[in-house]
Design an enzyme around this catalytic site. Structure first.
Site, mmCIF file in Angstrom:
data_model
loop_
_atom_site.group_PDB
_atom_site.id
_atom_site.type_symbol
_atom_site.label_atom_id
_atom_site.label_comp_id
_atom_site.label_asym_id
_atom_site.label_seq_id
_atom_site.Cartn_x
_atom_site.Cartn_y
_atom_site.Cartn_z
ATOM 1 C CB CYS A 334 56.844 79.344 -13.545
ATOM 2 S SG CYS A 334 57.742 80.820 -13.126
ATOM 3 N NE ARG A 363 59.774 89.178 -15.775
ATOM 4 C CZ ARG A 363 60.663 88.280 -16.180
ATOM 5 N NH1 ARG A 363 61.923 88.649 -16.361
ATOM 6 N NH2 ARG A 363 60.304 87.040 -16.405
ATOM 7 C CD GLN A 381 58.851 85.244 -19.809
ATOM 8 O OE1 GLN A 381 57.994 84.792 -19.066
ATOM 9 N NE2 GLN A 381 60.121 85.317 -19.474
ATOM 10 C CG ASP A 383 57.453 80.675 -19.873
ATOM 11 O OD1 ASP A 383 58.429 79.917 -19.807
ATOM 12 O OD2 ASP A 383 57.137 81.471 -18.972
ATOM 13 C CG HIS A 385 56.759 76.054 -17.096
ATOM 14 N ND1 HIS A 385 55.967 77.012 -17.687
ATOM 15 C CD2 HIS A 385 57.624 76.701 -16.285
ATOM 16 C CE1 HIS A 385 56.334 78.204 -17.229
ATOM 17 N NE2 HIS A 385 57.332 78.057 -16.381
ATOM 18 C CE LYS A 464 69.780 83.440 -15.466
ATOM 19 N NZ LYS A 464 69.056 84.629 -15.872
ATOM 20 C CG HIS A 510 61.105 77.699 -15.302
ATOM 21 N ND1 HIS A 510 59.955 78.259 -14.826
ATOM 22 C CD2 HIS A 510 61.686 77.076 -14.251
ATOM 23 C CE1 HIS A 510 59.842 77.996 -13.538
ATOM 24 N NE2 HIS A 510 60.872 77.270 -13.152
#
Length: 636
Positions: A334, A363, A381, A383, A385, A464, A510
């Site tokens: 992000c 991570r 990911q 991902d 946004h 979420k 997200h």
RNA sequence: GCCCAUAUAGCUCAGGCGGUAGAGUGCCACCUUGGUAAGGUGGAGGUCGGCGGUUCAAGUCCGCUUAUGGGCUCCA
């Protein structure tokens, strides 16, 4: 006189002053009486000897009911605790509930339980079952209960009682010389537990908190019949064969080595699979008007301070120094996306901006949490946004839910949706959280999607919607997610020019659909048991020649299919056809083409399909057209 | 990170009481040219996860460590 109303609406009247569910069951039929484990009187779960003293509704609970299973397993856990206490005096008992497919009990014991102990405990349990002790209920005052368990040295029970709400009825259940704090209900007697098995030993923190002492947990399962137990154990064995870690090795998809704990290596076939998923993903996202970006893996610490990760996510981040400055390897994409947004000025007319990124994040997961591809320390990911106006929130969320639904349907998944609300460690104003949480719920409600609420399980920057998928053992894994975020736009001071020519703050969500491509590959591997649909199969076709005479035609076919974009392998080895078939079959190859004299003569292929076997000769051009269609349509 | 268990050939596994390793499969070579799930013969492959200790001698016993498995905690 008592009138009993049964679930089907029928009524039965009895002359007696007091009736028990057991007696009513017997009045209906002997068979039912034998099968009945407990009962619901006016919707309250009770023991079979519960005295019904006035007109009531009654439903009889058997093992076929979820409640019945739970009561059965709960009683099983009491029997296990009793056996453990008999064998290992001084053991303190903590909690022992029924869980999905079984039960456990947590013990605090000087003795460290071993797998061999499980057999001994099972033996003792068998004895207790044979004795057929009745489970009897007794209600106590708070003080009586505390005194009782204090005298037994059961400190954990005392702690539990002290924490029970004021108005709560405190009950204990006895069977033989064993007594346990328990709300009930229970089976009439231990003799019902005919088939059980202790499955594993594990550590578990008292009250689930890592600040507390670690207890020893023993897991087991139980059934009313031996055949049911055997079928369950068989199912577990079958599930193990679908384990993505096992299939990942057998099908040469990926490997994890000691040199990279939690950092999987993707082998050629696994990489192909990954790329095919991404290809599909890009197709969907281009259609849905997403733009794609790529942001750096390593970024300056300042950025992570701005985003809040440095304060809220630091223990999960890998950090490093470059020259004199601190940097971190991104755990999320992000902040990078925020920087891209800020790279130019935006107008409200641009919205919504749907900005996607296939981003590799790292991570630091706890070593004990790693699990094949399902939980790793580096993952990709899918991902995205979405930057938008407040009034676009609901429609955008709905569109994303539908997109994720479409993707999961492509794989034939059923999934569960959870809405996670504000966690303790979080940032932002209460009213922002409230608006965010209610927009998520409203979007789901308007789409008619069922969802559960997961209190306090949201991200630190916003609530979420999570999409949970199941693995081969029914364990659920979070894959897709949609997270509303009022924090990052503020922290990064994102703005856009509104129609009033004033600066405004955009809203950000997200979202990921696969979640982690790695995890998703783990899920689909188990879901398909490695037999991927043709469009996903790393090798779609294997050409198997019968002998040397057939090599040239086989090679020609191989070239032809390759040029048609079909993933094909050629097996011209000096082996018998049965041998080659077996190997291709074990690799779960969708199509095998057997090539001999017959096929060369008629320009055909001897078609053998996964799951269907020999389909006979098919013209090569017909096969090509068929498989190309199947791939293009992504047929399942 | 915590608890328990496990670690032997590329893979799946044997190796009672300590005496410097074995099978099947895969791999390589040769024979076999075979029609729908394993043809035959021979050969090459191992610092027994790593480090240290006990012992005349350690795959085997002890300690530490790394990884994996099952859980707990935590999370995509």
């Amino acid at each position: 006189m008592i009138q009993i109303t049964l679930p089907d609406g029928s009524k039965r009247t009895y002359e007696q002053e007091i009736m028990t569910p057991y007696e009513v069951a017997g009045d209906i039929s002997r068979g039912l009486q034998k099968k009945t484990l407990a009962a619901k009187v006016n919707d309250q779960l009770v023991d079979l000897d519960y005295p019904i003293q006035e007109d009531a509704s009654l439903s009889l609970i058997t093992f076929d009911d979820e409640d019945g299973k739970e009561i059965f397993r709960h009683s099983s856990s009491h029997i296990m605790a009793q056996a453990v206490k008999n064998l290992f005096p001084g053991t303190k008992i903590a909690i022992g509930p029924a869980v999905k497919d079984g039960f456990y009990y947590d013990f605090d014991s000087e003795h460290v339980f071993t797998p061999e102990d499980l057999e001994k405990i099972e033996k003792e349990m068998n004895r207790i079952v044979k004795e057929d002790y009745g489970f009897t209920r007794e209600e106590l005052s708070r003080q009586e209960a505390i005194d009782l368990f204090k005298s037994l040295g059961e400190d954990y029970k005392v702690e539990l009682i002290e924490d029970l709400p004021e108005d709560c009825t405190i009950s204990v259940y006895r069977d033989g010389d064993f007594v346990d704090l328990c709300a009930g209900p229970h089976l009439p007697s231990t003799g019902h537990v005919k088939a059980f098995k202790l499955l594993s030993i594990a550590g578990a923190y008292w009250r689930g908190s890592s600040d507390n002492k670690m207890l020893q947990r023993i897991y087991g399962t139980s059934f009313t019949k031996k055949a049911e137990l055997d079928a369950y154990l068989e199912m577990l064995e079958e599930a193990k064969k679908r384990d993505h870690r096992k299939l990942g090795q057998e099908l040469e998809l990926f490997t994890i080595m000691e040199e990279g704990p939690g950092f999987p290596f993707f082998l050629p076939k696994g990489t192909k699979l990954k790329n095919l998923l991404l290809e599909y993903w890009r197709e969907i996202h281009e259609r849905e008007d997403y733009i794609e970006i790529e942001t750096p893996i390593i970024l300056n610490k300042k950025l992570w301070e701005t985003s809040g990760h440095w304060d809220h996510y630091r223990e999960n981040m890998y950090t490093l120094k470059i020259d004199e400055d601190d940097f971190a390897i991104k755990p999320m994409n992000c902040p990078g996306a925020m920087m891209v947004y800020k790279n130019e000025l935006h107008s409200y007319r641009d919205f919504p901006i749907r900005m996607a990124e296939i981003g590799r994040v790292h991570r630091h997961e706890l070593s004990g949490a790693l699990h094949g591809l399902m939980r790793v320390r580096a993952f990709t990911q899918d991902d995205a946004h979405i930057f938008m106006l407040p009034e676009q929130i609901k429609d955008e969320i709905k569109a994303v839910v539908l997109k994720i639904d479409e993707i999961y349907q492509q794989f034939g998944f059923t999934y569960k949706i959870e809405v996670s609300t504000r966690p303790e460690e979080s940032m932002g104003a209460d009213e922002d959280w409230e608006i965010a949480e209610s927009s998520l719920k409203m979007a789901l409600e308007e789409l008619g999607k069922d969802f559960a609420i997961n209190e306090g399980d949201g991200a630190f920057y916003g609530p979420k919607i999570d999409f949970q998928l199941e693995d081969c053992l029914g364990r659920t894994w979070q894959c897709g997610t949609i997270q509303l975020d009022f924090q990052l736009p503020q922290r990064f001071e994102l703005t856009y020019a509104g129609s009033d020519n004033e600066k405004h703050r955009p809203i950000v969500i997200h979202t990921v659909a696969f979640g982690s491509i790695e995890r998703f590959i783990g899920i689909i591997t188990e879901h398909f048991a490695g037999a991927f649909p043709v469009w996903l199969a790393p090798v779609q076709v294997k050409i198997l020649s019968l002998s040397d005479k057939h090599h040239q035609y086989s090679r020609d076919l191989y070239q032809r299919f390759r040029q048609a974009g079909i993933r094909v392998e050629l097996d011209n080895r000096n082996e018998k056809i049965g041998y080659k078939i077996r190997e291709a079959q074990l690799q779960k190859t969708p199509y095998m083409l057997i090539i001999g004299d017959k096929e060369i003569e008629s320009e055909s292929v001897g078609l053998r399909k996964r799951g269907e076997g020999d389909l006979g000769a098919v013209l090569a051009k017909d096969f090509e057209a068929m498989i190309r269609k199947e791939i293009a349509e992504r047929s399942m």
